[in-house]
Design an enzyme around this catalytic site. Structure first.
Site, PDB file in Angstrom:
ATOM      1  N   LYS A 176      39.051  39.616  37.043  1.00 30.44           N
ATOM      2  CA  LYS A 176      39.909  40.512  36.275  1.00 30.44           C
ATOM      3  C   LYS A 176      39.951  40.034  34.825  1.00 30.44           C
ATOM      4  O   LYS A 176      39.503  38.938  34.504  1.00 30.44           O
ATOM      5  CB  LYS A 176      41.338  40.551  36.837  1.00 30.44           C
ATOM      6  CG  LYS A 176      41.451  40.956  38.304  1.00 30.44           C
ATOM      7  CD  LYS A 176      41.076  42.398  38.552  1.00 30.44           C
ATOM      8  CE  LYS A 176      41.204  42.734  40.040  1.00 30.44           C
ATOM      9  NZ  LYS A 176      40.690  44.094  40.343  1.00 30.44           N
ATOM     10  N   SER A 223      35.988  47.415  40.092  1.00 28.78           N
ATOM     11  CA  SER A 223      37.268  47.357  39.388  1.00 28.78           C
ATOM     12  C   SER A 223      37.123  46.880  37.947  1.00 28.78           C
ATOM     13  O   SER A 223      38.044  47.046  37.145  1.00 28.78           O
ATOM     14  CB  SER A 223      38.250  46.439  40.129  1.00 28.78           C
ATOM     15  OG  SER A 223      37.814  45.095  40.088  1.00 28.78           O
TER      16      SER A 223
END
Length: 257
Positions: A94, A53
């Site tokens: 993230k 991701s």
């Protein structure tokens, strides 16, 4: 009495200036080498990224070094490690796009994000990927962070939780560390920089941690240890070679006489 002083005075056998310096080099090297490792262990923790991701910045399975920080130290653009029960039971990685009070919107005509009306250039995205495949507009609650993965088409991030009470934002206190570098595989080794696009926004970007200084200390310590330890064998080899040459020379003189 004077004979006793003569026997006990002077430098101990073998304590030449070179041996003293080599011992000092080993001692200093040990302090730097071990101190660097302890310093690094206190400030940093390794973490393996389980998904892609964050690609292409961080690949699936990459081992990163993350500096232990308080959530209050986080700035826009930071790649952080956090743990939020709403998102799952495992720590996640993230990028911080917005902080408390920011208005985050997507997308403009060229598929780019806007933060507080400012278009965000994101060079860390894949060249063929826009900022988001879904449109959204949200205001980040105070004390929270809006987080997105760099691989926007394959990242479960704040966009998935937009309908939650906090609009997909995570509490600052959920952040445990900030990624400073990729340590493994060796082909991916390098620092994780602070994007220039966030520098012009209020608060600017965070400063890199002391990882570079830690590496310098460890490498310098190893060099000093090796250099100091090599002094003795070099001196003995040199002395041995000189003694052999002296014996050979004496043998030639005796033979010629």
């Amino acid at each position: 009495m004077s004979g006793a002083q003569g026997a006990g005075g002077g430098k101990p056998p073998g304590r030449t200036p070179g041996s003293v310096l080599s011992g000092l080099a080993v001692a200093v090297g040990c302090v730097l080498f071990l101190g660097g490792f302890v310093w690094g262990a206190v400030l940093y923790k390794p973490y393996t990224v389980p998904t892609d991701s964050m690609a292409p910045t961080i690949g699936q399975g990459d081992r990163v070094l993350a500096q232990r920080i308080d959530g209050g130290e986080v700035r826009r653009g930071d790649v952080v490690v956090f743990h939020d029960q709403v998102w799952g039971d495992l720590p996640m990685v993230k990028r911080v796009i917005g902080v408390g009070g920011d208005r985050v919107e997507c997308c403009d005509k060229r598929g780019r994000l806007r933060v507080n009306g400012k278009v965000l250039e994101e060079p860390y995205l894949r060249s063929d990927e826009q900022a988001s495949s879904t449109t959204f507009s949200t205001t980040v609650p105070q004390g929270r962070l809006f987080l997105l993965g760099d691989h926007r088409s394959d990242s479960l991030d704040s966009r998935v939780h937009l309908t939650d009470e906090a609009g997909g934002a995570v509490e600052r206190g959920a952040v445990t560390a900030r990624v400073d570098a990729i340590a493994w595989p060796l082909g991916s080794w390098g620092s994780v920089g602070r994007p220039e696009a966030f520098r012009a926004l209020p608060g600017g970007v965070s400063q890199p941690g002391p990882l570079g200084l830690i590496l310098v200390a460890v490498v310098a310590g190893a060099v000093l240890i090796l250099a100091g330890a090599a002094h003795g064998p070099i001196v003995r080899r040199t002395a041995g070679g000189g003694a052999r040459r002296d014996r050979a020379a004496k043998g030639k003189v005796a033979a010629s006489g």
